[in-house]
Design a protein around this motif. Sequence first.
Motif, short mmCIF file in Angstrom:
data_model
loop_
_atom_site.label_atom_id
_atom_site.label_comp_id
_atom_site.label_asym_id
_atom_site.label_seq_id
_atom_site.Cartn_x
_atom_site.Cartn_y
_atom_site.Cartn_z
N GLU A 196 -32.00 -38.55 15.12
CA GLU A 196 -32.33 -37.59 14.01
C GLU A 196 -31.46 -36.95 13.40
O GLU A 196 -30.24 -36.94 14.04
CB GLU A 196 -33.33 -36.45 14.55
CG GLU A 196 -34.93 -36.93 14.92
CD GLU A 196 -35.62 -35.71 15.02
OE1 GLU A 196 -36.79 -35.77 14.88
OE2 GLU A 196 -35.09 -35.06 15.85
N LEU B 161 -29.59 -33.64 11.45
CA LEU B 161 -29.62 -32.43 10.99
C LEU B 161 -29.10 -32.16 9.54
O LEU B 161 -28.07 -32.60 9.40
CB LEU B 161 -29.05 -31.34 11.82
CG LEU B 161 -29.55 -30.91 13.31
CD1 LEU B 161 -28.57 -30.20 13.94
CD2 LEU B 161 -30.91 -30.40 13.10
N TRP C 254 -31.33 -25.31 8.22
CA TRP C 254 -31.17 -26.57 8.92
C TRP C 254 -32.49 -27.38 9.34
O TRP C 254 -33.29 -26.62 9.81
CB TRP C 254 -30.48 -26.40 10.31
CG TRP C 254 -28.90 -25.97 9.88
CD1 TRP C 254 -28.46 -24.99 9.78
CD2 TRP C 254 -27.93 -27.03 9.59
NE1 TRP C 254 -27.19 -24.94 9.56
CE2 TRP C 254 -26.67 -26.14 9.31
CE3 TRP C 254 -27.69 -28.55 9.26
CZ2 TRP C 254 -25.57 -26.92 8.90
CZ3 TRP C 254 -26.63 -29.22 9.08
CH2 TRP C 254 -25.55 -28.38 8.82
N THR C 255 -32.69 -28.53 9.01
CA THR C 255 -34.18 -29.09 9.26
C THR C 255 -33.78 -30.57 9.76
O THR C 255 -32.49 -31.15 9.56
CB THR C 255 -34.96 -29.52 7.85
OG1 THR C 255 -34.03 -30.02 7.03
CG2 THR C 255 -35.46 -28.12 7.34
N LYS C 256 -34.66 -31.05 10.60
CA LYS C 256 -34.43 -32.40 11.07
C LYS C 256 -35.11 -33.31 10.22
O LYS C 256 -36.09 -33.19 9.55
CB LYS C 256 -35.08 -32.38 12.72
CG LYS C 256 -34.47 -31.60 13.77
CD LYS C 256 -35.02 -31.86 15.09
CE LYS C 256 -34.73 -30.86 15.87
NZ LYS C 256 -35.32 -31.05 17.33
#
Length: 88
Positions: free
Chosen positions: A67, A69, A76-78
Amino acid sequence: MAESDKTRQEVLENLPFEEAMAQLEEVVDQLENGEVPLEEAIGLFERGMRLSRLCGTKLERLESQVEMLVQENGEWTKKPFSPEGDGE
């Protein structure tokens, strides 16, 4: 599948990726050398194909687990990893 073939396949499937790649490179080197008898070359080719499929499968499995970032709108999102240019 004979018992010894099944055991060899299990051993092959349990190889770490790096070891499988090293063995594949060794097989390729032996085949490129050209000094291997025909029967042995056929066996090496078959082993190389098994190692190649194994490495490909392991890479696909690992790629699906990676994944990234990513920062979007200050947070911040995956996100799933998708190599550039792979059409996805």
